[in-house]
Structures are given as structure tokens and as C-alpha cells.
Motif scaffolding. Structure first.
Motif, mmCIF file in Angstrom:
data_model
loop_
_atom_site.group_PDB
_atom_site.id
_atom_site.type_symbol
_atom_site.label_atom_id
_atom_site.label_comp_id
_atom_site.label_asym_id
_atom_site.label_seq_id
_atom_site.Cartn_x
_atom_site.Cartn_y
_atom_site.Cartn_z
ATOM 1 N N GLN A 90 17.474 20.410 45.481
ATOM 2 C CA GLN A 90 16.045 20.713 45.616
ATOM 3 C C GLN A 90 15.777 21.925 46.496
ATOM 4 O OE1 GLN A 90 13.461 17.300 46.363
ATOM 5 N NE2 GLN A 90 14.981 15.926 45.450
ATOM 6 N N VAL A 91 16.629 22.145 47.499
ATOM 7 C CA VAL A 91 16.375 23.257 48.405
ATOM 8 C C VAL A 91 16.651 24.604 47.741
ATOM 9 C CG1 VAL A 91 18.654 23.586 49.487
ATOM 10 C CG2 VAL A 91 16.571 23.840 50.872
ATOM 11 N N GLN A 92 17.285 24.587 46.560
ATOM 12 C CA GLN A 92 17.477 25.830 45.813
ATOM 13 C C GLN A 92 16.184 26.275 45.133
ATOM 14 O OE1 GLN A 92 21.301 26.198 43.509
ATOM 15 N NE2 GLN A 92 21.510 24.053 44.092
ATOM 16 N N ARG A 93 15.264 25.338 44.920
ATOM 17 C CA ARG A 93 14.041 25.654 44.186
ATOM 18 C C ARG A 93 12.794 25.602 45.063
ATOM 19 N NH1 ARG A 93 16.145 21.221 41.059
ATOM 20 N NH2 ARG A 93 17.655 21.959 39.519
ATOM 21 N N VAL A 94 12.894 24.855 46.163
ATOM 22 C CA VAL A 94 11.736 24.646 47.037
ATOM 23 C C VAL A 94 12.101 25.089 48.448
ATOM 24 C CG1 VAL A 94 10.131 22.922 47.956
ATOM 25 C CG2 VAL A 94 11.016 22.686 45.630
ATOM 26 N N ALA A 95 11.197 25.757 49.121
ATOM 27 C CA ALA A 95 11.449 26.190 50.498
ATOM 28 C C ALA A 95 11.743 24.984 51.381
ATOM 29 C CB ALA A 95 10.238 26.951 51.034
ATOM 30 N N LEU A 96 12.621 25.187 52.356
ATOM 31 C CA LEU A 96 13.033 24.100 53.240
ATOM 32 C C LEU A 96 11.836 23.418 53.886
ATOM 33 C CD1 LEU A 96 15.396 22.594 54.598
ATOM 34 C CD2 LEU A 96 15.412 24.371 56.360
ATOM 35 N N ASP A 97 10.853 24.184 54.307
ATOM 36 C CA ASP A 97 9.676 23.619 54.982
ATOM 37 C C ASP A 97 8.797 22.792 54.043
ATOM 38 O OD1 ASP A 97 10.471 24.819 57.322
ATOM 39 O OD2 ASP A 97 9.189 26.584 57.069
ATOM 40 N N ASP A 98 8.982 22.978 52.727
ATOM 41 C CA ASP A 98 8.150 22.264 51.755
ATOM 42 C C ASP A 98 8.829 21.013 51.199
ATOM 43 O OD1 ASP A 98 6.146 24.157 52.037
ATOM 44 O OD2 ASP A 98 6.949 25.435 50.447
ATOM 45 N N LEU A 99 10.057 20.749 51.619
ATOM 46 C CA LEU A 99 10.750 19.545 51.164
ATOM 47 C C LEU A 99 10.184 18.320 51.870
ATOM 48 C CD1 LEU A 99 14.506 20.658 51.071
ATOM 49 C CD2 LEU A 99 12.999 20.257 49.119
ATOM 50 N N PRO A 100 10.307 17.134 51.253
ATOM 51 C CA PRO A 100 9.867 15.907 51.932
ATOM 52 C C PRO A 100 10.580 15.744 53.278
ATOM 53 C CG PRO A 100 10.326 15.474 49.623
ATOM 54 C CD PRO A 100 10.789 16.867 49.884
ATOM 55 N N GLU A 101 9.846 15.335 54.276
ATOM 56 C CA GLU A 101 10.411 15.210 55.627
ATOM 57 C C GLU A 101 11.598 14.255 55.654
ATOM 58 O OE1 GLU A 101 9.002 13.919 60.157
ATOM 59 O OE2 GLU A 101 7.533 14.125 58.528
ATOM 60 N N ALA A 102 11.499 13.164 54.890
ATOM 61 C CA ALA A 102 12.583 12.184 54.872
ATOM 62 C C ALA A 102 13.877 12.799 54.333
ATOM 63 C CB ALA A 102 12.189 10.973 54.028
ATOM 64 N N LEU A 103 13.757 13.682 53.346
ATOM 65 C CA LEU A 103 14.939 14.323 52.772
ATOM 66 C C LEU A 103 15.604 15.244 53.795
ATOM 67 C CD1 LEU A 103 16.516 14.526 50.089
ATOM 68 C CD2 LEU A 103 15.126 16.529 49.534
ATOM 69 N N VAL A 104 14.802 16.008 54.518
ATOM 70 C CA VAL A 104 15.337 16.914 55.528
ATOM 71 C C VAL A 104 15.989 16.128 56.663
ATOM 72 C CG1 VAL A 104 14.734 18.674 57.232
ATOM 73 C CG2 VAL A 104 13.659 18.709 54.964
ATOM 74 N N THR A 105 15.337 15.057 57.099
ATOM 75 C CA THR A 105 15.885 14.234 58.180
ATOM 76 C C THR A 105 17.195 13.572 57.769
ATOM 77 O OG1 THR A 105 13.645 13.783 58.982
ATOM 78 C CG2 THR A 105 15.386 12.333 59.762
ATOM 79 N N ALA A 106 17.245 13.114 56.517
ATOM 80 C CA ALA A 106 18.484 12.503 56.006
ATOM 81 C C ALA A 106 19.622 13.521 55.986
ATOM 82 C CB ALA A 106 18.250 11.936 54.611
ATOM 83 N N ALA A 107 19.330 14.755 55.581
ATOM 84 C CA ALA A 107 20.358 15.798 55.566
ATOM 85 C C ALA A 107 20.858 16.078 56.983
ATOM 86 C CB ALA A 107 19.798 17.071 54.947
ATOM 87 N N GLN A 108 19.959 16.114 57.950
ATOM 88 C CA GLN A 108 20.366 16.338 59.336
ATOM 89 C C GLN A 108 21.217 15.188 59.858
ATOM 90 O OE1 GLN A 108 16.383 16.912 60.931
ATOM 91 N NE2 GLN A 108 16.797 19.094 61.304
ATOM 92 N N GLN A 109 20.828 13.973 59.529
ATOM 93 C CA GLN A 109 21.613 12.813 59.959
ATOM 94 C C GLN A 109 23.020 12.865 59.378
ATOM 95 O OE1 GLN A 109 19.865 8.756 59.619
ATOM 96 N NE2 GLN A 109 21.755 8.221 58.518
ATOM 97 N N ASP A 110 23.109 13.207 58.112
ATOM 98 C CA ASP A 110 24.426 13.287 57.475
ATOM 99 C C ASP A 110 25.279 14.382 58.105
ATOM 100 O OD1 ASP A 110 23.634 11.247 55.861
ATOM 101 O OD2 ASP A 110 23.871 12.333 53.969
ATOM 102 N N LEU A 111 24.683 15.520 58.384
ATOM 103 C CA LEU A 111 25.440 16.598 59.014
ATOM 104 C C LEU A 111 25.963 16.173 60.382
ATOM 105 C CD1 LEU A 111 23.267 19.728 58.123
ATOM 106 C CD2 LEU A 111 25.538 19.150 57.230
#
Length: 439
Positions: A90-111
Motif C-alpha cells: 500500500q505504501v507504494q501507492r499511498v503516501a505514508l502519512d495517508d495510510l491507516p494509523e494501525a497499519l503504520v503502527t503495526a509496521a513499526q512494531q514489527d520492525l
């Protein structure tokens, strides 16, 4: 009797929990190296009861890493950079700031969790295995130097690299399209080509206007403008296929991908295009040596892609086809209308459809037979690139003899001649001085 908690036991259980907590990047550990790593953690957490199993697990992990010729951290980072998951897609098509907050937080947790796993060095694992197995000597550690450090190597906290990771996915793609620049359609699926033809556009001499036109059309595609389907028509050996392959080497870092589709698989073409429609990369579907028999179903499938259907045309896909035939559908004298009770009433319409099929390509680039001057120019160019320093008269004489005795004058023949001559001079360097004409 309960197991005694040891530092290795506690640490391995902590890492197991980190691996189990992944929300998006689970597939990073679902490969041979990742599974072997998790298996070591599982055996270590069982303590002394699994001494032999621990050694076996460590040996399997060591072997898989050695087969990949990477250290553990490099391997894990490479998997992260190529992983195909909801965030990376999704981040290839949508700006990082426009992604759902839960998706961004999940990616950070995984990292965060994956960074813990990456910091478990081979040396540390080796020491844990030694203690758990009660060995006198520590098992050999698999350690290799990092060859090409990435931004994750240089970041002390991976969660702060999310913007750089998003940019990486946007530039390089994910999954197969991150791992491979060239692919082929095989048995109903895309398969990566690990070692694509390395031909460069700078190696191709002659047909400069055709090359310039094809390059311009490809740059239209990469820039997001409408690009045309292209038919490269002409004599065999004139470099039509090499020109298409050379585009990949020139533009692969700008998001270009090449997909080879055999004529026998052209019926799948509409399905292939639909699979590529929403992917950010740009695709050339490459069909080599194209021609059709009458009533060939592949004719209809390609026609749908070239002309479109009710479905909107995909803007990130073009077809580049090569052929030795100007008219792609074979025409017979019996096809020509003659008055007869059994003839089709509008037979000329059918014939014209056959003859005009090549016109459905937006561009047709013609490659005329190579004359002697063009052939020799190609030979001189390739010989210079190969470091062959024969006197020009000698090189000319050998090249003409080669064309006469073998496959005639063409770019392919010139390449074969220079390859043969380069090997011959490598084995018999005296020829460089004597300049003999023996073949």
C-alpha cells in the motif's frame, strides 16, 4: 522436574516471543533460514533435555546461511526489503502519512521485533548452543562481512526508518518484482529470471533511429504517459531481441521490468496484464519471434491486449514483439477470394484483417538486412569492447571470411565472430602478433 532457567533459555524465549508477535512481516521468517533460526530458539528453550536436537538445529541453520552466503542480519534485512505485505504494497501507492494509523503502527512494531532478532549474532547463538549441549569447544560461527550496507544497517532504531523503508518500496517494489528485474510466464505463473541477458544498449551498433524511437517510447512508459505497443520487424540476427533486452539493463533502476511470454502462452496474456495493472512498476511484455497460423486462439488474445476491450487499458504495460514477418498471420494464395458458391461473402474483409494485424501495434520498427559496411562497423565496435587489437585489415578479412563461411552478414553473426575470435586469441595469443587469417 521443571527446567532450570538459564540466560540462553530466557533469551531464546524472548526472541521466540518477538518472532511470534509479528503482524505484517511473518513471511520474513517463513523461508529456510528463518525456519532454521526459529527451530534453534525452540530447542534452546527446552534446556538440557534437547542437547542433541540443539546441535542438529544449529547445524541446519549454519548450512542454510552458508548456502545463501550471507550473515544472519544481512539475510533478514534483505527479506524485509523485499517482503510483500499490506504495508509494503500500500505504501507504494499511498503516501505514508495517508495510510491507516494501525497499519503504520503495526509496521513499526514489527520492525522493532525484527531488529531484536537481527541482533542475535551467530557468535551469540554458537555460545548458547555450546552451553546447552555441554560441548567443550564452541561450534563454528557463520560470520561474513556486510558487502553493501543499507539504511537499516546504519540505523540504531529501525522504527525510525519507516520513511526510508517506504521510499525503498516505492523505488524497488516488493516480492518478485523487488527480487527480479526479468521474469517469464511459466505454467500459469510469473517466475523470476536470476541471470537475465546482460546486453547493454551501448553494445548495439546500427539501427540507431530504431533504437532511439524504442528508447523514447519506453521513457514515455516510465514517465507515466501513454506508450505504444511496438512490433520490431526485420531480418534475423539484426538485434531486435537484444534491443528489447538492453532496455531492461538501462532502465531497471527506474522501475522497468521485463516479462517474457512465449507464443504458446499468449492465451494467458489478458490475465497477465490484469495481474500487473495495479503494480507501481512499469512492464514490457516481451514476445519473441511472433507469428500466427490461421484460426490461432493466441491471435485473438493478443488482439484484445493491443486494441483493448470493455476493460480500460493498463497504463503500466506495453507489448514489445519481434518477428521476421511483416504480416504476422500467414497468408496463402488460397486465402485470396475467388468466385465460388462456397466462398465467404466478405472474404476480402477477412484477408484484410490478417494483413492489417501488425498495424494494431502503435509502432512498427523495421530492421533491414545488414550490408557489408554495417556488418564491419558492428565487428569493429564489438572487437574494441572485447579488447581485440588486431590490425583493421586483418580483422576485416577475418570478419568477411566468417560471414561467408557461416551465417552471413548480421549483428548476430558479428557477435558470434567476435566471441570466437576473442576466445581464439586468448588461447593462442601469438595470433595477436602474427595476425594470421586462419579460422
Amino acid at each position: 522436574m521443571p527446567l532450570t532457567k538459564t540466560p540462553a533459555n530466557a533469551s531464546s524465549q524472548f526472541l521466540k516471543r518477538q518472532a511470534a508477535s509479528l503482524l505484517l512481516y511473518q513471511s520474513v521468517l517463513r523461508n529456510d533460514v528463518g525456519r532454521a533460526f526459529i527451530h534453534i530458539l525452540q530447542t534452546l528453550s527446552k534446556g538440557e533435555a534437547e542437547q542433541t536436537a540443539c546441535l542438529v538445529a544449529y547445524g541446519n541453520w549454519f548450512k542454510t546461511l552458508a548456502a545463501h552466503r550471507e550473515n544472519w542480519q544481512d539475510y533478514l534485512i534483505r527479506q524485509i526489503l523485499q517482503d510483500d505485505n499490506p504495508f509494503s504494497v500500500q505504501v507504494q501507492r499511498v503516501a505514508l502519512d495517508d495510510l491507516p494509523e494501525a497499519l503504520v503502527t503495526a509496521a513499526q512494531q514489527d520492525l522493532h521485533a525484527l531488529q531484536h532478532l537481527s541482533e542475535c549474532s551467530a557468535e551469540q547463538l554458537s555460545r548458547w548452543v555450546q552451553k546447552a549441549s555441554q560441548l567443550e569447544a564452541q561450534p563454528v560461527s557463520w560470520n561474513l562481512e556486510t558487502v553493501q550496507p543499507t539504511f537499516l544497517h546504519q540505523q540504531s532504531d529501525w522504527t525510525e526508518s519507516l520513511a526510508e523503508l517506504a521510499t525503498h518500496y516505492q523505488q524497488h517494489g516488493t516480492g518478485l518484482f523487488a527480487q527480479y528485474h526479468a521474469l517469464r510466464w511459466q505454467s500459469g505463473q510469473l517466475v523470476g529470471i536470476a541471470h537475465p541477458d546482460p546486453i547493454q544498449l551501448t553494445q548495439l551498433v546500427g539501427y540507431e533511429s530504431q533504437q532511439a524511437t524504442l528508447v523514447k517510447n519506453t521513457e514515455f512508459l516510465l514517465a507515466g504517459y501513454p506508450a505504444l505497443h511496438v512490433l520490431l520487424y526485420g531480418s534475423r540476427g539484426t538485434g531486435k531481441s537484444s534491443l528489447v533486452k538492453g532496455l531492461l539493463q538501462n532502465y531497471k533502476n527506474q522501475g522497468l521490468r521485463l516479462i517474457e511470454v512465449a507464443k504458446s502462452d499468449l492465451n494467458d496474456l489478458p490475465m497477465i496484464v490484469e495481474q500487473l495493472r495495479d503494480i507501481p512498476q512499469k512492464f514490457i511484455i516481451f514476445v519473441d519471434d511472433l507469428s500466427f497460423e490461421e484460426d490461432d486462439d493466441a491471435f485473438k488474445a493478443l488482439k484484445v491486449v493491443l486494441e483493448g476491450s470493455v476493460t480500460a487499458r493498463s497504463q503500466n504495460v506495453v507489448v514489445y514483439a519481434t518477428s521476421n514477418r511483416r504480416h504476422l498471420v500467414r497468408e496463402f494464395f488460397t486465402d485470396r477470394p475467388r468466385p465460388s458458391d462456397n466462398d465467404e461473402i466478405h472474404a476480402w474483409d477477412t484477408l484484410q484483417e490478417k494483413l492489417s494485424f501488425s498495424d494494431r501495434f502503435g509502432l512498427t520498427l523495421t530492421f533491414e538486412p545488414t550490408n557489408q559496411d554495417a556488418y564491419l562497423n558492428i565487428v569493429y565496435h564489438l572487437a574494441q569492447q572485447a579488447g581485440i587489437n588486431l590490425p583493421q585489415n586483418d580483422l576485416k578479412s577475418r570478419a568477411i571470411q566468417w560471414a561467408t563461411r557461416h551465417n552471413g552478414r548480421s549483428g548476430r553473426s558479428a557477435r558470434q565472430f567476435v566471441d570466437f575470435l576473442s576466445a581464439d586469441l586468448g588461447i593462442h595469443p601469438v595470433d595477436r602478433v602474427e595476425g594470421t587469417n586462419d579460422q
